[in-house]
Every structure is written in structure tokens, then in C-alpha cells.
Design a protein around this motif. Structure first.
Motif, PDB file in Angstrom:
ATOM      1  N   ASP A   1     107.628 -30.916  19.572  1.00  0.00           N
ATOM      2  CA  ASP A   1     106.695 -30.747  18.473  1.00  0.00           C
ATOM      3  C   ASP A   1     105.912 -32.028  18.154  1.00  0.00           C
ATOM      4  N   PHE A   2     104.880 -32.176  18.664  1.00  0.00           N
ATOM      5  CA  PHE A   2     103.957 -33.500  18.578  1.00  0.00           C
ATOM      6  C   PHE A   2     102.735 -33.049  17.880  1.00  0.00           C
ATOM      7  N   ARG A   3     102.714 -34.047  16.866  1.00  0.00           N
ATOM      8  CA  ARG A   3     101.570 -34.027  16.058  1.00  0.00           C
ATOM      9  C   ARG A   3     100.255 -34.289  16.632  1.00  0.00           C
ATOM     10  N   SER A   4     100.084 -35.150  17.596  1.00  0.00           N
ATOM     11  CA  SER A   4      99.040 -35.626  18.370  1.00  0.00           C
ATOM     12  C   SER A   4      98.839 -35.385  19.805  1.00  0.00           C
ATOM     13  N   ARG A   5      97.900 -35.194  20.608  1.00  0.00           N
ATOM     14  CA  ARG A   5      97.703 -34.890  21.908  1.00  0.00           C
ATOM     15  C   ARG A   5      98.145 -36.102  22.694  1.00  0.00           C
ATOM     16  N   ILE A   6      98.081 -37.407  22.021  1.00  0.00           N
ATOM     17  CA  ILE A   6      98.359 -38.518  22.855  1.00  0.00           C
ATOM     18  C   ILE A   6     100.016 -38.600  22.987  1.00  0.00           C
ATOM     19  N   GLU A   7     100.713 -38.199  21.943  1.00  0.00           N
ATOM     20  CA  GLU A   7     102.111 -38.126  22.201  1.00  0.00           C
ATOM     21  C   GLU A   7     102.307 -37.175  23.303  1.00  0.00           C
ATOM     22  N   ALA A   8     102.068 -36.019  23.375  1.00  0.00           N
ATOM     23  CA  ALA A   8     102.143 -34.926  24.328  1.00  0.00           C
ATOM     24  C   ALA A   8     101.805 -35.336  25.750  1.00  0.00           C
ATOM     25  N   GLU A   9     100.691 -36.189  25.908  1.00  0.00           N
ATOM     26  CA  GLU A   9     100.423 -36.775  27.069  1.00  0.00           C
ATOM     27  C   GLU A   9     101.614 -37.606  27.318  1.00  0.00           C
ATOM     28  N   ARG A  10     102.050 -38.494  26.621  1.00  0.00           N
ATOM     29  CA  ARG A  10     103.264 -39.416  27.146  1.00  0.00           C
ATOM     30  C   ARG A  10     104.160 -38.735  27.525  1.00  0.00           C
ATOM     31  N   MET A  11     104.745 -37.716  26.911  1.00  0.00           N
ATOM     32  CA  MET A  11     105.913 -37.111  27.440  1.00  0.00           C
ATOM     33  C   MET A  11     105.434 -36.120  28.499  1.00  0.00           C
ATOM     34  N   LYS A  12     104.418 -35.936  28.740  1.00  0.00           N
ATOM     35  CA  LYS A  12     104.154 -35.050  30.160  1.00  0.00           C
ATOM     36  C   LYS A  12     104.099 -36.086  31.252  1.00  0.00           C
ATOM     37  N   GLU A  13     103.832 -37.416  30.901  1.00  0.00           N
ATOM     38  CA  GLU A  13     103.804 -38.227  31.972  1.00  0.00           C
ATOM     39  C   GLU A  13     105.374 -38.802  32.275  1.00  0.00           C
ATOM     40  N   GLN A  14     106.176 -38.870  31.280  1.00  0.00           N
ATOM     41  CA  GLN A  14     107.496 -39.058  31.704  1.00  0.00           C
ATOM     42  C   GLN A  14     108.383 -37.831  32.212  1.00  0.00           C
ATOM     43  N   LEU A  15     107.670 -36.660  32.117  1.00  0.00           N
ATOM     44  CA  LEU A  15     108.266 -35.378  32.688  1.00  0.00           C
ATOM     45  C   LEU A  15     107.680 -35.074  34.329  1.00  0.00           C
ATOM     46  N   LYS A  16     107.080 -35.823  34.600  1.00  0.00           N
ATOM     47  CA  LYS A  16     106.351 -35.548  35.962  1.00  0.00           C
ATOM     48  C   LYS A  16     107.313 -35.474  36.789  1.00  0.00           C
ATOM     49  N   ALA A  17     108.234 -36.433  36.943  1.00  0.00           N
ATOM     50  CA  ALA A  17     109.365 -36.424  37.945  1.00  0.00           C
ATOM     51  C   ALA A  17     110.211 -35.191  38.279  1.00  0.00           C
ATOM     52  N   TRP A  18     110.466 -34.439  37.139  1.00  0.00           N
ATOM     53  CA  TRP A  18     111.290 -33.340  36.909  1.00  0.00           C
ATOM     54  C   TRP A  18     110.547 -31.971  37.101  1.00  0.00           C
ATOM     55  N   PHE A  19     109.366 -32.173  36.320  1.00  0.00           N
ATOM     56  CA  PHE A  19     108.622 -30.963  36.462  1.00  0.00           C
ATOM     57  C   PHE A  19     107.133 -31.275  36.850  1.00  0.00           C
ATOM     58  N   PRO A  20     106.765 -30.648  38.124  1.00  0.00           N
ATOM     59  CA  PRO A  20     105.344 -30.847  38.596  1.00  0.00           C
ATOM     60  C   PRO A  20     104.297 -30.341  38.054  1.00  0.00           C
ATOM     61  N   ILE A  21     104.630 -29.210  37.626  1.00  0.00           N
ATOM     62  CA  ILE A  21     103.307 -28.371  36.962  1.00  0.00           C
ATOM     63  C   ILE A  21     103.692 -28.164  35.522  1.00  0.00           C
ATOM     64  N   MET A  22     102.693 -28.932  34.783  1.00  0.00           N
ATOM     65  CA  MET A  22     102.870 -28.712  33.169  1.00  0.00           C
ATOM     66  C   MET A  22     101.553 -28.635  32.491  1.00  0.00           C
ATOM     67  N   PHE A  23     101.216 -28.034  31.355  1.00  0.00           N
ATOM     68  CA  PHE A  23     100.206 -27.957  30.435  1.00  0.00           C
ATOM     69  C   PHE A  23     100.406 -28.220  29.179  1.00  0.00           C
ATOM     70  N   ILE A  24      99.460 -28.797  28.397  1.00  0.00           N
ATOM     71  CA  ILE A  24      99.687 -29.279  26.951  1.00  0.00           C
ATOM     72  C   ILE A  24      99.136 -28.067  26.392  1.00  0.00           C
ATOM     73  N   ILE A  25      99.913 -27.580  25.294  1.00  0.00           N
ATOM     74  CA  ILE A  25      99.361 -26.409  24.664  1.00  0.00           C
ATOM     75  C   ILE A  25      99.482 -26.533  23.103  1.00  0.00           C
ATOM     76  N   SER A  26      98.264 -25.957  22.495  1.00  0.00           N
ATOM     77  CA  SER A  26      98.034 -26.374  21.178  1.00  0.00           C
ATOM     78  C   SER A  26      98.657 -25.093  20.473  1.00  0.00           C
ATOM     79  N   GLU A  27      99.512 -25.330  19.415  1.00  0.00           N
ATOM     80  CA  GLU A  27      99.972 -24.301  18.845  1.00  0.00           C
ATOM     81  C   GLU A  27     100.585 -24.898  17.572  1.00  0.00           C
ATOM     82  N   LYS A  28     101.249 -23.751  16.897  1.00  0.00           N
ATOM     83  CA  LYS A  28     102.119 -24.043  15.424  1.00  0.00           C
ATOM     84  C   LYS A  28     103.422 -24.789  15.781  1.00  0.00           C
ATOM     85  N   ILE A  29     103.616 -25.814  15.222  1.00  0.00           N
ATOM     86  CA  ILE A  29     104.835 -26.563  15.545  1.00  0.00           C
ATOM     87  C   ILE A  29     105.527 -26.644  14.343  1.00  0.00           C
TER      88      ILE A  29
END
Length: 158
Positions: A120-148
């Protein structure tokens, strides 16, 4: 019958003087406002309602858990799985929860696909940081804008 014609033209100086007069009158009206004092009169129950709202948002009541009570707002989540296999969606969620137990995950089913979203990220930058951390475990990811769901608020009595 002849047409009556109006041949009188106002001199330019008369028009300028009228315009100047209107401008002075309008500016005088705008400067004639005086500053006042605003006094807010709240009903006596207003403070108690605010205090009750704070306790409900903190999870102190209202029939809901602290994670889901409160107000939703728009933010971002990282989608780590998208496919038609239900078992693969749940195994992806388990894999993520083992690595990041403090982060919430959500399984969404929209026929015919299951989607696993995390965070539940308030900014896209936080979501991008998490996406970078998860690259080793999950190769295909997307950032989705929705209610959190908003993070839990900590109320202190300082």
C-alpha cells in the motif's frame, strides 16, 4: 419616408473620462472592504466526535480490524502475478509473504485471471523501490494505481 440618421459621435475624450470615472468608482468599492475577525462557533459535541473518530481510525472499535478501518485513498501496489491458475496465485502470495511478512498482499480475481498485488504505497517512487527489491524473486511485475488501505496511525497523548 426617409430614415432618420443619428450622426452624433461622442468625442474620444468624453469616452476616456467616463471610463476613468467608472474605474475610480470600482476601485473605491474594492478598497472599502474592512477586515474583520472570524469566530468559529462549534457545537459542544464536536470535540467528542473528533476524539471518537480518532479512536475508530486507530482500530479501537467500530467492528472492523485496524487494517481495514479508516478511509481509503488512491495509491500504488506492485502486481507480482497475473494468470489463470489459482494455485499459482496462492503459491506466489505465500512466497512473497515469506520474504516480506510485514507487507500486505491482495489476491484479485477478474474472470479468467488471478492477480496478486502487494503493498500500500502512497507514492509511485515507493512502489518503484519495492519493484527493484523484488526483481530477484518475481521477474514480471507492474505498478498499479488503485485504492489502497492507509497505514495504521499511531495516536500519542503528548
Amino acid at each position: 419616408m426617409k430614415k432618420a440618421m443619428f450622426d452624433y459621435k461622442a468625442p474620444v475624450s468624453l469616452i476616456k473620462h467616463c471610463f476613468l470615472f467608472l474605474l475610480l468608482v470600482a476601485s473605491e468599492q474594492s478598497f472599502a472592504q474592512t477586515r474583520g475577525k472570524v469566530q468559529v462557533m462549534a457545537p459542544p459535541l464536536f470535540d467528542t466526535l473528533l476524539a471518537k473518530r480518532a479512536t475508530l481510525n486507530a482500530g479501537g472499535g467500530g467492528g472492523g480490524s485496524g487494517a481495514t478501518s479508516g478511509y481509503s485513498s488512491y495509491g500504488y501496489r506492485v502486481q507480482i502475478y497475473n494468470g489463470s491458475s489459482r494455485s499459482a496465485a496462492f503459491s506466489t502470495q505465500d512466497k512473497f509473504n515469506k520474504e516480506f511478512p510485514e507487507m500486505r498482499t491482495y489476491i484479485i480475481y477478474r474472470e479468467p485471471n488471478f492477480k496478486v498485488r502487494a503493498g500500500d504505497f502512497r507514492s509511485r517512487i515507493e512502489a518503484e523501490r519495492m519493484k527493484e527489491q523484488l526483481k530477484a524473486w518475481f521477474p514480471i511485475m507492474f505498478i498499479i494505481s488503485e485504492k489502497i488501505n492507509p497505514p495504521k496511525t499511531v495516536i500519542t497523548n503528548d
